[in-house]
Design a protein around this motif. Structure first.
Motif, mmCIF file in Angstrom:
data_model
loop_
_atom_site.group_PDB
_atom_site.id
_atom_site.type_symbol
_atom_site.label_atom_id
_atom_site.label_comp_id
_atom_site.label_asym_id
_atom_site.label_seq_id
_atom_site.Cartn_x
_atom_site.Cartn_y
_atom_site.Cartn_z
ATOM 1 N N ARG A 180 0.829 -1.209 0.000
ATOM 2 C CA ARG A 180 0.000 0.000 0.000
ATOM 3 C C ARG A 180 0.861 1.255 0.000
ATOM 4 O O ARG A 180 0.576 2.225 -0.709
ATOM 5 C CB ARG A 180 -0.943 0.020 1.209
ATOM 6 C CG ARG A 180 -2.045 -1.022 1.185
ATOM 7 C CD ARG A 180 -2.975 -0.835 2.379
ATOM 8 N NE ARG A 180 -3.663 0.445 2.290
ATOM 9 C CZ ARG A 180 -4.866 0.611 1.738
ATOM 10 N NH1 ARG A 180 -5.509 -0.429 1.234
ATOM 11 N NH2 ARG A 180 -5.425 1.800 1.699
ATOM 12 N N ASP A 181 1.913 1.265 0.803
ATOM 13 C CA ASP A 181 2.786 2.438 0.864
ATOM 14 C C ASP A 181 3.490 2.674 -0.472
ATOM 15 O O ASP A 181 3.680 3.818 -0.896
ATOM 16 C CB ASP A 181 3.818 2.261 1.983
ATOM 17 C CG ASP A 181 3.194 2.364 3.372
ATOM 18 O OD1 ASP A 181 2.055 2.865 3.471
ATOM 19 O OD2 ASP A 181 3.835 1.937 4.342
ATOM 20 N N ILE A 182 3.902 1.592 -1.104
ATOM 21 C CA ILE A 182 4.562 1.726 -2.409
ATOM 22 C C ILE A 182 3.584 2.273 -3.447
ATOM 23 O O ILE A 182 3.905 3.192 -4.210
ATOM 24 C CB ILE A 182 5.144 0.368 -2.849
ATOM 25 C CG1 ILE A 182 6.304 -0.039 -1.925
ATOM 26 C CG2 ILE A 182 5.618 0.426 -4.299
ATOM 27 C CD1 ILE A 182 6.744 -1.480 -2.088
ATOM 28 N N LEU A 183 2.371 1.710 -3.490
ATOM 29 C CA LEU A 183 1.385 2.172 -4.462
ATOM 30 C C LEU A 183 0.981 3.620 -4.200
ATOM 31 O O LEU A 183 0.676 4.368 -5.132
ATOM 32 C CB LEU A 183 0.155 1.264 -4.424
ATOM 33 C CG LEU A 183 0.364 -0.167 -4.922
ATOM 34 C CD1 LEU A 183 -0.903 -0.994 -4.739
ATOM 35 C CD2 LEU A 183 0.801 -0.184 -6.384
ATOM 36 N N ALA A 184 0.972 4.026 -2.924
ATOM 37 C CA ALA A 184 0.633 5.407 -2.592
ATOM 38 C C ALA A 184 1.685 6.385 -3.100
ATOM 39 O O ALA A 184 1.393 7.570 -3.298
ATOM 40 C CB ALA A 184 0.460 5.556 -1.083
ATOM 41 N N ALA A 185 2.918 5.928 -3.297
ATOM 42 C CA ALA A 185 3.996 6.785 -3.792
ATOM 43 C C ALA A 185 4.076 6.806 -5.309
ATOM 44 O O ALA A 185 4.881 7.545 -5.875
ATOM 45 C CB ALA A 185 5.330 6.307 -3.200
ATOM 46 N N ILE A 186 3.256 5.980 -5.983
ATOM 47 C CA ILE A 186 3.224 5.922 -7.446
ATOM 48 C C ILE A 186 2.028 6.733 -7.927
ATOM 49 O O ILE A 186 0.937 6.618 -7.366
ATOM 50 C CB ILE A 186 3.132 4.464 -7.920
ATOM 51 C CG1 ILE A 186 4.407 3.710 -7.537
ATOM 52 C CG2 ILE A 186 2.898 4.386 -9.422
ATOM 53 C CD1 ILE A 186 4.347 2.217 -7.818
ATOM 54 N N PRO A 187 2.201 7.579 -8.944
ATOM 55 C CA PRO A 187 1.079 8.426 -9.384
ATOM 56 C C PRO A 187 -0.172 7.621 -9.698
ATOM 57 O O PRO A 187 -0.107 6.566 -10.343
ATOM 58 C CB PRO A 187 1.642 9.102 -10.652
ATOM 59 C CG PRO A 187 3.125 9.083 -10.465
ATOM 60 C CD PRO A 187 3.428 7.816 -9.725
ATOM 61 N N MET A 188 -1.314 8.117 -9.221
ATOM 62 C CA MET A 188 -2.596 7.489 -9.541
ATOM 63 C C MET A 188 -2.884 7.660 -11.033
ATOM 64 O O MET A 188 -2.454 8.614 -11.656
ATOM 65 C CB MET A 188 -3.714 8.116 -8.720
ATOM 66 C CG MET A 188 -3.760 7.640 -7.281
ATOM 67 S SD MET A 188 -4.115 5.871 -7.124
ATOM 68 C CE MET A 188 -5.809 5.810 -7.715
ATOM 69 N N GLY A 189 -3.620 6.708 -11.565
ATOM 70 C CA GLY A 189 -3.959 6.776 -12.979
ATOM 71 C C GLY A 189 -2.972 6.064 -13.874
ATOM 72 O O GLY A 189 -3.258 5.847 -15.055
ATOM 73 N N THR A 190 -1.808 5.696 -13.325
ATOM 74 C CA THR A 190 -0.872 4.891 -14.107
ATOM 75 C C THR A 190 -1.326 3.433 -14.074
ATOM 76 O O THR A 190 -2.122 3.031 -13.230
ATOM 77 C CB THR A 190 0.547 5.012 -13.550
ATOM 78 O OG1 THR A 190 0.541 4.635 -12.161
ATOM 79 C CG2 THR A 190 1.064 6.439 -13.680
ATOM 80 N N GLN A 191 -0.814 2.652 -15.006
ATOM 81 C CA GLN A 191 -1.291 1.277 -15.152
ATOM 82 C C GLN A 191 -0.931 0.417 -13.948
ATOM 83 O O GLN A 191 0.205 0.420 -13.488
ATOM 84 C CB GLN A 191 -0.714 0.649 -16.419
ATOM 85 C CG GLN A 191 -1.235 -0.755 -16.701
ATOM 86 C CD GLN A 191 -0.577 -1.381 -17.918
ATOM 87 O OE1 GLN A 191 0.618 -1.239 -18.132
ATOM 88 N NE2 GLN A 191 -1.367 -2.081 -18.725
ATOM 89 N N LYS A 192 -1.907 -0.321 -13.446
ATOM 90 C CA LYS A 192 -1.694 -1.297 -12.373
ATOM 91 C C LYS A 192 -2.208 -2.651 -12.858
ATOM 92 O O LYS A 192 -3.316 -2.746 -13.393
ATOM 93 C CB LYS A 192 -2.446 -0.917 -11.099
ATOM 94 C CG LYS A 192 -2.275 0.519 -10.619
ATOM 95 C CD LYS A 192 -0.905 0.797 -10.089
ATOM 96 C CE LYS A 192 -0.837 2.128 -9.351
ATOM 97 N NZ LYS A 192 -1.309 3.288 -10.125
ATOM 98 N N MET A 193 -1.416 -3.698 -12.652
ATOM 99 C CA MET A 193 -1.845 -5.063 -12.960
ATOM 100 C C MET A 193 -1.670 -5.909 -11.704
ATOM 101 O O MET A 193 -0.559 -5.990 -11.162
ATOM 102 C CB MET A 193 -1.034 -5.643 -14.125
ATOM 103 C CG MET A 193 -1.324 -4.985 -15.453
ATOM 104 S SD MET A 193 -0.568 -5.854 -16.875
ATOM 105 C CE MET A 193 1.117 -5.233 -16.774
ATOM 106 N N LEU A 194 -2.744 -6.493 -11.237
ATOM 107 C CA LEU A 194 -2.708 -7.281 -10.012
ATOM 108 C C LEU A 194 -3.095 -8.724 -10.325
ATOM 109 O O LEU A 194 -4.129 -8.977 -10.948
ATOM 110 C CB LEU A 194 -3.651 -6.684 -8.970
ATOM 111 C CG LEU A 194 -3.623 -7.313 -7.577
ATOM 112 C CD1 LEU A 194 -3.868 -6.253 -6.503
ATOM 113 C CD2 LEU A 194 -4.682 -8.414 -7.438
ATOM 114 N N PHE A 195 -2.245 -9.656 -9.883
ATOM 115 C CA PHE A 195 -2.459 -11.087 -10.100
ATOM 116 C C PHE A 195 -2.580 -11.762 -8.745
ATOM 117 O O PHE A 195 -1.746 -11.570 -7.860
ATOM 118 C CB PHE A 195 -1.300 -11.698 -10.883
ATOM 119 C CG PHE A 195 -1.116 -11.109 -12.245
ATOM 120 C CD1 PHE A 195 -1.730 -11.679 -13.350
ATOM 121 C CD2 PHE A 195 -0.333 -9.981 -12.433
ATOM 122 C CE1 PHE A 195 -1.572 -11.127 -14.609
ATOM 123 C CE2 PHE A 195 -0.169 -9.421 -13.690
ATOM 124 C CZ PHE A 195 -0.791 -10.002 -14.783
ATOM 125 N N SER A 196 -3.618 -12.567 -8.586
ATOM 126 C CA SER A 196 -3.850 -13.211 -7.301
ATOM 127 C C SER A 196 -4.688 -14.462 -7.513
ATOM 128 O O SER A 196 -5.529 -14.516 -8.420
ATOM 129 C CB SER A 196 -4.563 -12.246 -6.349
ATOM 130 O OG SER A 196 -4.792 -12.832 -5.090
#
Length: 551
Positions: A180-196
């Motif tokens: 969460r902390d890492i994603l909070a430091a990455i600009p919103m709106g950029t591409q995210k791909m989550l695999f689970s």
């Protein structure tokens, strides 16, 4: 969680019919890959278009290659700034990080970009120097990435694509606060791909907070990932467990054994080497260089048997594993699925065998039932049972084999100290054999007392707890202590080793290869400094008063 757009299942198609650069098609052809797996056909169009992707796919489905092709295609020919990568791949364990970066390297080189491994257990200064020179893609464990960001060696304000792989395993290990902390430091709106494998609980919270209008893809349900395998459960007597394990491990082909504890993995590997089966242990408390060396040797086929804790159950892809043996049965269906998924990958055949002691039979029956598989059951009282022959088991050579941990394999670190390991030990072997003979004599001498009386102090009746539940049995001596416990060579009857612990896949114990265990106590958000004080409006990730994550 907002409802994600769901795309219909895609039929498998040829890579050359996709919008991939010629350089990547050339690498695929060199690797003998012509047709995409289902998950690759499904994900690639959205990933190449820069869409957020939410994917639930079976183990061994080929998702690593899917996001590799997408990222290398998008970053082809791009210029990168110092300390500012374009893509970040977050994975839960060091072994998976090594595997992912190895997958990315040939494709990245083909399009003129670089990928860098950022993981605990390795020299942080060298990793910081490589990132400072500029790399397009970073493959990282969360804790080490935060370490570099806190040192000022890494900035995330120009990241365009973020991949969170094995998100459910991240949750199991307690790493999602760091994610969460890492994603909070990455600009919103950029591409995210989550695999689970599962999309619930904390994973769902990550999706809600950081993914924007994701397209959802799902292949086969997780439990179905094991239905293509041939499953067997052997209900064995404790006194036969060591010999049964050795006979199955001595089969032809590559075999992966799972134990519950780190000490158990080391002990089983030692026992196999002593009877002529080359085997090595892999777990989170082994020095990182030795872990890398063991995996390199096993992948190359230098030795046929790997004994691992669950550190190897998630995400690792090793070709041609013909059999998985649960030396210590799984506690739940998720663990059973991911352990078993190391065989029968990408449509290949495979066999899964569980060794269940009398007190483990009911739990094993429940786990196998929840996995939705039909397993063949057999009672095994000794190593001469026909059920072992049907599974390809054979008697080991009987003479000690060369210890694989004493050999340096291609791909291991240049400076590798092979003296820092716990290989086969003649003294422990002698103590184990003597202990087994002592236990056998007690069992032969003990007779049921019709009055139900307990044996006298000088009698030879079996002691409370009986022989050990994992590998070589260890009855108690006259003094009341087991020989295995005195020598540190065997676990207790419940499968937990003296002083040992369940493996956490990179959290490591004292003297281990990696960092401190994650701890709760802070929410998401940036670390040091105001959010508006950095380029792109995002602060570096920080721990806000606690340390955690995978080193």
């Amino acid at each position: 969680m907002p409802k994600a757009r769901r795309r219909s299942a895609h039929s498998s198609e040829r890579f050359e019919d996709m919008a991939l650069p010629d350089e990547l098609l050339g690498v695929l052809a060199e690797q003998g890959l012509a047709r995409a797996f289902d998950i690759q056909s499904a994900i690639l169009p959205d990933a190449l278009a820069g869409r957020d992707v939410l994917a639930r796919a079976e183990t061994g489905s080929g998702k690593t290659l899917a996001f590799t092709l997408a990222m290398t295609s998008r970053f082809r020919g791009r210029k990168v700034h110092r300390k500012r990568p374009l893509g970040v791949v977050l994975v839960p364990t060091r072994e998976l990080a090594v595997q992912v970066v190895d997958t990315i390297h040939p494709f990245a080189r083909a399009v003129g970009i670089r990928a860098q491994l950022v993981s605990g257990g390795m020299n942080i200064e060298k990793q910081a120097d490589a990132v400072a020179r500029g790399v397009e893609i970073i493959v990282a464990t969360p804790g080490r990435l935060i370490d570099l960001a806190e040192r000022g060696a890494l900035q995330l304000d120009l990241v365009e694509t973020t991949v969170i792989d094995e998100a459910d395993h991240m949750a199991d290990l307690g790493f999602l606060p760091d994610v969460r902390d890492i994603l909070a430091a990455i600009p919103m709106g950029t591409q995210k791909m989550l695999f689970s494998a599962t999309l619930d609980g904390q994973v769902e919270e990550i999706v809600d907070a950081f993914l924007v209008d994701p397209v959802s893809h799902e292949t086969t349900p997780v439990a179905a990932a094991v239905t293509s395998m041939d499953h067997h459960v052997l209900a064995i007597e404790p006194s036969a467990k060591r010999e049964v394990t050795a006979q199955l491990a001595a089969r032809e082909g590559r075999t992966l054994l799972f134990t519950r504890t780190q000490l158990g993995a080391e002990r089983v590997a030692q026992e196999l080497v002593e009877v002529g089966v080359p085997a090595a242990a892999l777990h989170g408390n082994k020095q990182q260089g030795l872990r890398t060396n063991v995996l390199a040797g096993f992948r190359q086929g230098a030795f046929p048997v790997l004994v691992a804790t669950d550190v190897a159950a998630r995400g690792l892809h090793i070709d041609d594993i013909g059999m998985v043996i649960h030396v210590d049965p799984s506690d739940d269906v998720k663990e059973y699925v991911h352990r078993s998924g190391r065989t029968a990958r990408a449509g290949a055949a495979g066999v899964v065998v569980t060794l269940a002691l009398p007190h483990q039979v009911s739990r094993t029956r429940r786990v196998v039932g929840e996995a939705g598989v039909e397993a063949g059951w057999a009672d095994v009282a000794a190593a001469e049972e026909p059920a072992l022959d049907e599974l390809g088991g054979r008697a080991p050579a009987g003479e000690p084999a060369e210890d694989p941990t004493l050999v340096k394999y291609k791909g291991a670190p240049r400076k590798l100290d092979l003296t820092r390991r716990g290989g086969a030990d003649a003294r422990r072997a002698d103590e184990r054999r003597a202990n087994e003979e002592r236990r056998a004599s007690w069992e032969e001498a003990s007779e049921p007392d019709p009055r139900g009386a307990r044996p006298g102090r000088g009698g030879a009746g079996p002691r409370r707890g009986g022989p050990s539940g994992g590998g070589a049995g260890s009855g108690k001596t006259r003094s009341g202590k087991s020989a295995a416990a005195r020598s540190g060579a065997g676990p207790r009857g419940d499968g937990k080793a003296p002083g040992g612990k369940r493996d956490a896949g990179g959290k490591g114990g004292k003297g281990g290869a990696g960092g401190r265990p994650a701890a709760g106590g802070r929410g998401s958000g940036g670390g040091r400094g105001a959010a508006g004080g950095r380029r792109g409006g995002s602060a570096p990730p920080g721990r806000g008063g606690r340390r955690g994550g995978s080193r």
